[in-house]
Design an enzyme around this catalytic site. Structure first.
Site, PDB file in Angstrom:
ATOM      1  CB  SER A 277     -19.145 -23.108 -12.512  1.00  0.00           C
ATOM      2  OG  SER A 277     -18.396 -24.239 -12.823  1.00  0.00           O
TER       3      SER A 277
ATOM      4  CE  LYS B 148     -16.450 -17.626 -18.122  1.00  0.00           C
ATOM      5  NZ  LYS B 148     -15.860 -18.748 -17.792  1.00  0.00           N
TER       6      LYS B 148
ATOM      7  CG  ASP C  67     -18.841 -27.924 -14.605  1.00  0.00           C
ATOM      8  OD1 ASP C  67     -18.970 -28.291 -16.024  1.00  0.00           O
ATOM      9  OD2 ASP C  67     -18.521 -26.680 -14.171  1.00  0.00           O
TER      10      ASP C  67
ATOM     11  CG  ASP D 189     -16.009 -25.038 -16.937  1.00  0.00           C
ATOM     12  OD1 ASP D 189     -16.707 -25.797 -16.314  1.00  0.00           O
ATOM     13  OD2 ASP D 189     -15.843 -23.849 -16.635  1.00  0.00           O
ATOM     14  NE  ARG D 190     -15.257 -26.520 -11.466  1.00  0.00           N
ATOM     15  CZ  ARG D 190     -15.015 -26.268 -10.020  1.00  0.00           C
ATOM     16  NH1 ARG D 190     -15.581 -27.030  -9.598  1.00  0.00           N
ATOM     17  NH2 ARG D 190     -14.701 -25.193  -9.920  1.00  0.00           N
TER      18      ARG D 190
ATOM     19  CB  THR E 295      -7.123 -20.140  -8.010  1.00  0.00           C
ATOM     20  OG1 THR E 295      -6.475 -21.054  -7.365  1.00  0.00           O
ATOM     21  CG2 THR E 295      -8.503 -20.884  -8.328  1.00  0.00           C
TER      22      THR E 295
ATOM     23  CB  SER F  24     -11.088 -26.878  -9.189  1.00  0.00           C
ATOM     24  OG  SER F  24     -10.654 -26.010 -10.277  1.00  0.00           O
TER      25      SER F  24
ATOM     26  NE  ARG G 245     -12.243 -23.585  -3.824  1.00  0.00           N
ATOM     27  CZ  ARG G 245     -13.439 -23.986  -3.558  1.00  0.00           C
ATOM     28  NH1 ARG G 245     -13.825 -24.798  -2.943  1.00  0.00           N
ATOM     29  NH2 ARG G 245     -14.355 -23.337  -4.639  1.00  0.00           N
TER      30      ARG G 245
HETATM   31  C1  G1P Z   1     -13.100 -22.460  -8.137  1.00  0.00           C
HETATM   32  C2  G1P Z   1     -11.807 -23.246  -8.359  1.00  0.00           C
HETATM   33  C3  G1P Z   1     -11.007 -22.670  -9.500  1.00  0.00           C
HETATM   34  C4  G1P Z   1     -11.812 -22.605 -10.766  1.00  0.00           C
HETATM   35  C5  G1P Z   1     -12.904 -21.945 -10.443  1.00  0.00           C
HETATM   36  C6  G1P Z   1     -14.126 -21.480 -11.745  1.00  0.00           C
HETATM   37  O1  G1P Z   1     -12.521 -21.352  -7.670  1.00  0.00           O
HETATM   38  O2  G1P Z   1     -11.109 -23.624  -7.213  1.00  0.00           O
HETATM   39  O3  G1P Z   1      -9.812 -23.735  -9.641  1.00  0.00           O
HETATM   40  O4  G1P Z   1     -11.163 -21.987 -11.891  1.00  0.00           O
HETATM   41  O5  G1P Z   1     -13.930 -22.299  -9.445  1.00  0.00           O
HETATM   42  O6  G1P Z   1     -14.427 -22.807 -12.032  1.00  0.00           O
HETATM   43  P1  G1P Z   1     -12.493 -20.627  -6.284  1.00  0.00           P
HETATM   44  O7  G1P Z   1     -14.172 -21.123  -5.782  1.00  0.00           O
HETATM   45  O8  G1P Z   1     -11.544 -21.518  -5.675  1.00  0.00           O
HETATM   46  O9  G1P Z   1     -12.307 -19.486  -6.342  1.00  0.00           O
HETATM   47 ZN    ZN Z   2     -17.849 -25.029 -14.860  1.00  0.00          ZN
END
Ligand code: G1P
Ligand code: ZN
Length: 542
Positions: free
Chosen positions: A112, A125, A276, A280-281, A343, A364, A495
């Site tokens: 990501s 994944k 990103d 996806d972001r 999350t 996020s 976080r």
């Molecule tokens: C983070 C984000 C979450 C998102 C994930 C994958 O996970 O907080 O919202 O779905 O990345 O992109 P975290 O590192 O907090 O577990």
């Molecule tokens: Zn991503």
């Protein structure tokens, strides 16, 4: 010829929020990737002769693992592999291709927004046939398998030519190399009014899209510049690089600071966006105004009907628990439900499949809808463009108007990265021990309404997920939430999510950190952050 290779388990292949993420050198250990891929296949049933989609965000080690995955898919009995040209496929496009071509599932190679390169991060994944990330039941089975694995199967075959579109064979399995953009682009043309957006670009409207040298470059150039007529140069950093040009492909105010500065400058274009590593972001910034992902979710939901794909209205909204409650107010007004999930995008899959939610989002910077089963950066950008084209107002006006109508949820997230795992766990234990106490001095003037460790009951498959974040909810509607990241690759990331609701339009302006200063203090005291971690300030503020 298929080969059975004996192997020994690794103990650290537990998938996190979004698959298995590790540093590249960890993945480069002998049999490491092979073990995990075989564990995925061993955890699945009924895929003989079926189709597997494979692709990744182009980061360092992508091509090597793609070759391994293709040969292992052949040896394990898949009938066909669809692989993106050059091994490239954005996460949302992978989700769409799995759905459109009725594949059994897909393997998405990405870490990501984490940095790439020889010392950077890598990830694997697995996505199921609905196009979404595997649910916990499957990821747990994969992990269990990875701890017991003794062999993997791989075809003894030459590498596939990944750069040429066309069909070939590996040990009786068909391999189709396809254009990673075209199916996705066609879907976007169905959802959005390209004519409205084209007209806007034909006028004075200008935007800047920062692809951050990651996967969305080819998609953004094809869609924004070629199909929608945005001038060349609208998309910057548009060539995917194995190390993302040495940057974090994380579209936030730290790593996309150049874009932010541009959008706050005198010559700012009307609209700025970034995506990103795996697409996806999204980051959305108007001229003079940064739109938090939580606000963006609320605004997109409130205005979605302006795009043809959502013209009939939306069935429901879903947001992850730490995401601000701005979307809840929109749902209330629309008389639809707003679901609150743990999350991670995987929790939205069932709600989308069951038609309970249409638009989903996370704080996020992930937003998406029922068109795929992943969050989708470019989708959010295009929906915003469609809305801007229809409303013909500035971003600033649209956002201020929304706050006046619904109130503003001041919102920030403070991350403390690479904290010693033992200390981070102790901090969470300490917080857990405070649950239920109403008279803690750390609360200051805030009056506690409720505190708990968030648990989710999935209304579709009735599964339960516990321990999803420590919440302190105050009587005035403010919230402080703590959780440990499930996607980091070094130490622990704490976080802290902080939110306060402001209904009074006269008090809705100003800087977020200042507006939240009191609560930020409460959050630091309550968790004893400084004494427990030695950190005087967060690593990243979003
Ligand atoms: C983070 C984000 C979450 C998102 C994930 C994958 O996970 O907080 O919202 O779905 O990345 O992109 P975290 O590192 O907090 O577990
Ligand atoms: Zn991503």
């Amino acid at each position: 010829m298929n080969k059975t290779i004996p192997t020994r388990p690794f103990s650290d292949q537990k998938p996190g929020t979004s698959g298995l993420r590790k540093k590249v050198p960890v993945f480069q250990q002998k049999n490491y990737a092979e073990n995990f891929i075989q564990s995925i296949f061993d955890a699945l049933e009924g895929f003989k002769g079926k189709t597997l989609v494979i692709g990744g965000d182009g980061r360092f080690y992508n091509r090597e693992v793609i070759q391994i995955a293709i040969k292992m898919a052949a040896a394990n009995g898949f009938g066909r592999v669809l692989v993106g040209q050059g091994g490239l496929l954005s996460t949302p496009a992978a989700s769409h291709v799995i759905r459109k071509h009725k594949a059994f599932g897909g393997i998405v190679l990405s870490a990501s927004h984490n940095p790439g390169g020889p010392e950077g991060d890598f990830g694997i994944k697995y996505n199921i046939s609905n196009g979404g990330p595997a649910p916990e039941k499957i990821t747990e089975a994969i992990y269990a398998r990875s701890k017991a694995i003794e062999r993997y199967l791989i075809a003894d075959a030459p590498d596939i030519a990944l750069d040429r579109i066309g069909t070939s064979e590996v040990d009786g399995m068909r391999v189709q190399v396809f254009d990673p953009v075209s199916d996705y682009q066609a879907l976007m043309e169905e959802l959005f009014d390209f004519n409205v957006i084209r007209d806007m670009f034909a006028g004075t409207f200008r935007m800047r899209f920062d692809a951050m040298h990651a996967i969305t470059g080819p998609y953004a150039k094809a869609i924004l510049e070629r199909a929608l007529g945005a001038p060349e140069g609208t998309v910057i950093n548009g060539t995917p690089l194995p190390d993302f040009g040495g940057h974090h492909p994380d579209p936030n105010l730290v790593h996309a600071k150049d874009l932010y500065d541009l959008m706050m400058s005198k010559d700012a274009p009307d609209f700025g966006a970034a995506s990103d590593g795996d697409g996806d972001r999204n980051l959305i910034i108007g001229r003079n105004i940064f739109v938090t992902p939580s606000d963006s979710l609320a605004l997109l939901a409130a205005n979605a009907h302006l795009a043809p794909g959502y013209g009939k209205g939306i069935a429901g909204i879903a947001r992850s628990m730490p995401t601000s409650m701005a979307a809840d107010r929109v749902a209330e007004r629309l008389k639809i439900k707003c679901y609150e999930t743990p999350t991670g995008w995987k929790f939205f899959g069932n709600l989308l499949d069951a038609g309970l939610a249409t638009i989903c989002g996370e704080e996020s910077a992930g937003t998406g809808s029922n068109h795929v089963r992943e969050e989708d950066g470019l989708w959010a950008v295009l929906l915003w463009l469609n809305i801007l084209g229809r409303r013909k107002e500035s971003m600033e006006n649209i956002v201020f108007q929304h706050w006046r109508d619904y109130g503003r949820n001041f919102y920030t997230r403070h991350d403390y990265e690479e904290v010693d795992t033992g200390r981070a766990n102790a901090l969470m234990d300490h917080l857990r021990a405070q649950l239920g106490k109403t008279d803690l001095p750390a609360f200051g003037r805030k009056i506690l309404a409720k505190s708990d460790d968030f648990a989710y009951h999935d209304p579709v498959d009735q599964s339960d997920s516990k321990g999803q974040g420590i919440r302190f909810l105050f009587r005035d509607g403010s919230r402080i939430i703590y959780r440990l990241s499930g996607t980091g690759t070094a130490g622990a990331t704490i976080r802290v999510y902080i939110e306060r609701y402001e209904p009074d339009p006269a008090k809705q302006g100003g800087d977020t950190q200042t507006a939240l200063a009191d609560l930020i203090g409460v959050a630091r005291n309550l968790a004893e952050i400084e004494t427990r971690t030695g950190r005087g300030a967060p690593t990243v503020i979003t």
